[in-house]
Design a protein around this motif. Structure first.
Motif, PDB file in Angstrom:
ATOM      1  N   PRO A  28       0.914  -1.752  -0.259  1.00  0.00           N
ATOM      2  CA  PRO A  28      -0.556   0.144  -0.024  1.00  0.00           C
ATOM      3  C   PRO A  28       1.031   1.171  -0.044  1.00  0.00           C
ATOM      4  N   VAL A  29       0.698   2.396  -0.858  1.00  0.00           N
ATOM      5  CA  VAL A  29       0.663   3.593  -0.351  1.00  0.00           C
ATOM      6  C   VAL A  29       0.107   4.423  -0.424  1.00  0.00           C
ATOM      7  N   LEU A  44       9.782  12.130   5.451  1.00  0.00           N
ATOM      8  CA  LEU A  44       8.947  10.703   5.498  1.00  0.00           C
ATOM      9  C   LEU A  44       8.500  10.020   6.476  1.00  0.00           C
ATOM     10  N   ASP A  45       7.180   9.722   6.650  1.00  0.00           N
ATOM     11  CA  ASP A  45       6.597   8.774   7.866  1.00  0.00           C
ATOM     12  C   ASP A  45       6.146   7.386   7.632  1.00  0.00           C
ATOM     13  N   GLY A  46       6.525   6.817   6.525  1.00  0.00           N
ATOM     14  CA  GLY A  46       6.194   5.915   5.971  1.00  0.00           C
ATOM     15  C   GLY A  46       5.590   5.221   5.096  1.00  0.00           C
ATOM     16  N   ALA A  47       5.494   4.479   4.652  1.00  0.00           N
ATOM     17  CA  ALA A  47       4.679   3.709   2.984  1.00  0.00           C
ATOM     18  C   ALA A  47       4.063   4.955   2.209  1.00  0.00           C
ATOM     19  N   GLU A  48       5.445   5.467   2.206  1.00  0.00           N
ATOM     20  CA  GLU A  48       4.967   7.315   0.777  1.00  0.00           C
ATOM     21  C   GLU A  48       5.971   6.097  -0.891  1.00  0.00           C
ATOM     22  N   ALA A  71      19.672   4.968   0.198  1.00  0.00           N
ATOM     23  CA  ALA A  71      19.000   3.987  -0.181  1.00  0.00           C
ATOM     24  C   ALA A  71      18.677   3.392   1.235  1.00  0.00           C
ATOM     25  N   THR A  72      19.451   3.790   1.953  1.00  0.00           N
ATOM     26  CA  THR A  72      19.491   2.783   3.486  1.00  0.00           C
ATOM     27  C   THR A  72      18.234   3.828   4.481  1.00  0.00           C
ATOM     28  N   ARG A  73      18.463   4.622   4.219  1.00  0.00           N
ATOM     29  CA  ARG A  73      17.863   6.183   4.792  1.00  0.00           C
ATOM     30  C   ARG A  73      16.026   5.948   4.996  1.00  0.00           C
ATOM     31  N   LEU A  74      16.095   5.616   3.008  1.00  0.00           N
ATOM     32  CA  LEU A  74      14.755   5.520   2.592  1.00  0.00           C
ATOM     33  C   LEU A  74      14.257   4.166   3.151  1.00  0.00           C
ATOM     34  N   ALA A  77      13.301   4.756   7.375  1.00  0.00           N
ATOM     35  CA  ALA A  77      11.996   5.323   7.381  1.00  0.00           C
ATOM     36  C   ALA A  77      10.814   4.607   6.491  1.00  0.00           C
ATOM     37  N   GLY A  78      10.569   3.264   5.716  1.00  0.00           N
ATOM     38  CA  GLY A  78       9.691   2.770   5.485  1.00  0.00           C
ATOM     39  C   GLY A  78       8.855   2.618   4.112  1.00  0.00           C
ATOM     40  N   ALA A  79       9.539   4.173   3.225  1.00  0.00           N
ATOM     41  CA  ALA A  79       9.450   4.104   1.994  1.00  0.00           C
ATOM     42  C   ALA A  79       8.991   2.400   1.220  1.00  0.00           C
ATOM     43  N   ARG A  80       8.841   3.021   0.345  1.00  0.00           N
ATOM     44  CA  ARG A  80       7.443   1.564  -0.249  1.00  0.00           C
ATOM     45  C   ARG A  80       8.627   1.826  -1.212  1.00  0.00           C
ATOM     46  N   ALA A  81       8.569   2.624  -2.047  1.00  0.00           N
ATOM     47  CA  ALA A  81       9.132   2.837  -3.570  1.00  0.00           C
ATOM     48  C   ALA A  81       9.777   3.960  -3.926  1.00  0.00           C
ATOM     49  N   VAL A  82      10.321   3.801  -5.312  1.00  0.00           N
ATOM     50  CA  VAL A  82      10.860   5.114  -5.697  1.00  0.00           C
ATOM     51  C   VAL A  82      10.686   5.655  -6.819  1.00  0.00           C
ATOM     52  N   GLY A  83      10.090   6.828  -7.272  1.00  0.00           N
ATOM     53  CA  GLY A  83       9.834   6.758  -8.773  1.00  0.00           C
ATOM     54  C   GLY A  83      10.796   7.710  -9.089  1.00  0.00           C
ATOM     55  N   PHE A  84      11.853   7.294  -9.894  1.00  0.00           N
ATOM     56  CA  PHE A  84      12.743   7.843 -11.101  1.00  0.00           C
ATOM     57  C   PHE A  84      12.455   8.754 -11.874  1.00  0.00           C
TER      58      PHE A  84
END
Length: 490
Positions: A28-29, A44-48, A71-74, A77-84
């Motif tokens: 989920p995002v 960031l708060d997670g699930a971004e 990437a380690t920090r992401l 922090a609970g990030a879900r995905a990266v859009g480049f």
């Protein structure tokens, strides 16, 4: 159905392409974040889904190490995905970013140059809005089904709730003993449920969320939180995954179980009035709708005091009033507009009444406060006082005026800009409420008398007030009254 990366990718107009991390497409995002910082985690708060064009990577001496730190920090922090985003800095996703996101199991998505980040953000927002509408409609149907189950009793409500939540339900009585379960025998041991009910009782909270045996659990009181008659416990994955939806469903079930425990429309009205008195108009409206009970657009609050005030409250409730519990001065009932003029005074007996003007449902707490102020002005020769007829109302109007707000903001500005501003304001409030007596104020603030004096001296220096001056003391009192009124939501 949660908003996932896969659902976002299904929007062909965005042209998004998965570079790696197909196994994470069903995560989920909740929202989109845009950042060009080497460390975006403070935002960031997670699930971004984090969107970046890689500007932070351009001037790095060691791009691979920089991408690894990023990437380690992401991941942490609970990030879900990266859009480049391609262009203006890179025509393809840098290999360093690909390797780093792969090591940290992040889903990596390529955003084509023709797709602005705001379009991705809007797409996620639209999906979340559609999901919220779908959940609201689903919640309405479930609440109606719970109300219908109520005709068959409390066990039927618990069975339906467990079925709809895809979990277990336990109802405990006022002594924290398990009264019923759904399905039969499901859920944690009785000792764990009793401990959860006691924790909720001690905290006095309207809702408590914990985890038992790896399952998210919510516990809500049966009856108003301050008059707990039992506890409803629900364990289900949806409690953690869909907290707002679950809270609405469980809250409706708790109200119905309370009504069925005591019986009758009068008890349902008590539950709804208690929610309104606590400032939860949304839950009150949901409960009324689920039980098919018409709810007026406005209520007039009445605070009953003096001899026989509880018997007077019972007579008013029997005549159509809504019992809202005990207020600061006496017993509070809510009545529909017109009731106070036509029917109230003959029902008082020897009691006295402070009467507020009708207010919308979300302003009931302010009406209760006003009825309490009016009740304090009643006496043997004046059994009923309307707040609208009192000098207190004129003072309230003054405290609510734009001039009072400007006065408060100007006087407080130097205080709020300091690190200990809240502490200084709390000290001033205690001193004013103690009628400028130092020892009672220090006791109320929980500090030594000299500590309180030091804080007041600092506040006086910041505001330019002379606290030995009666005029400046009055200014401070008006300031505290304005803050108190603002905090009460009046």
């Amino acid at each position: 159905m949660a908003v996932t990366i896969r659902r976002l990718l299904a929007n062909a107009r965005l042209g998004l392409r998965v570079v790696l991390g197909h196994e994470g497409l069903d995560q989920p995002v909740r929202w989109v974040a845009v950042s060009e910082q080497p460390d975006p985690t403070p935002w960031l708060d997670g699930a971004e889904l984090l969107l970046t064009s890689g500007m932070w990577l351009r001037d790095q001496d060691d791009p691979a190490a920089a991408a690894e730190r990023w990437a380690t920090r992401l991941a942490e922090a609970g990030a879900r995905a990266v859009g480049f985003g391609l262009d203006p800095w890179f025509t393809e996703v840098p290999a360093e970013v690909v390797h780093a996101t792969r090591r940290h199991r992040l889903t990596l998505i390529e955003v084509p140059r023709r797709t602005p980040f705001v379009a991705v953000d809007r797409a996620v927002a639209d999906l979340n809005a559609a999901e919220a509408r779908r959940e609201a409609e689903q919640a309405r149907k479930v609440q109606q089904q719970l109300a219908e189950a109520g005709y068959a009793g409390r066990q039927a409500v618990a069975d339906r709730l467990a079925r709809e939540m895809h979990g277990w339900v336990a109802v405990l009585d006022a002594g924290h003993a398990v009264a019923l379960r759904a399905p039969a025998g499901a859920g944690p041991a009785a000792e764990a449920l009793t401990g959860l009910a006691r924790q909720g009782d001690r905290s006095g909270r309207h809702i408590l969320q914990v985890e038992l045996d790896g399952v998210p659990v919510t516990a809500v009181p049966l009856g108003p939180a301050r008059e707990r008659r039992g506890t409803l416990c629900v364990g289900a994955l949806s409690v953690g995954e869909r907290p707002m939806w679950a809270a609405g469903i469980v809250g409706t079930a708790a109200a119905l179980l309370t009504v069925l425990d005591r019986g009758g429309e009068r008890e349902l009205r008590r539950t709804i009035a208690g929610l309104l008195a606590e400032g939860d108009a949304r839950s009150a409206a949901r409960v009324a709708a689920a039980a098919d009970l018409p709810l007026p657009e406005e209520f007039a609050a009445v605070t009953l005091a003096g001899s026989g005030h509880r018997r007077a409250a019972e007579r008013i409730v029997a005549a159509g009033g809504w019992a809202a519990g005990d207020g600061r001065v006496g017993t509070v009932v809510l009545v529909i507009p017109g009731f106070t003029e036509e029917r109230l005074e003959p029902l008082l007996g020897g009691a006295r009444a402070g009467i507020a003007a009708p207010r919308p449902l979300d302003e009931v707490p302010a009406g209760i406060r006003e009825s309490g102020l009016a009740a304090e002005l009643t006496g043997p020769d004046r059994p009923a006082v309307r707040y609208a007829d009192t000098p207190v109302m004129e003072l309230d109007r003054l405290l609510a005026s734009p001039e009072a707000e400007r006065f408060t903001a100007a006087l407080l500005a130097p205080v709020t800009e300091t690190a200990d501003g809240e502490t200084l304001i709390a000290a001033a409030r205690a001193w004013v409420e103690a009628n400028h007596h130092w020892d009672p104020a220090a006791a109320a603030a929980g500090v030594h008398r000299e500590t309180l004096r030091a804080r007041l001296r600092r506040l006086a220096k910041l505001t330019g007030l002379d606290l030995d001056s009666p005029t400046d003391r009055l200014a401070l009192s008006l300031l505290m009254a304005t803050l108190a009124r603002r905090g009460s939501g009046a």
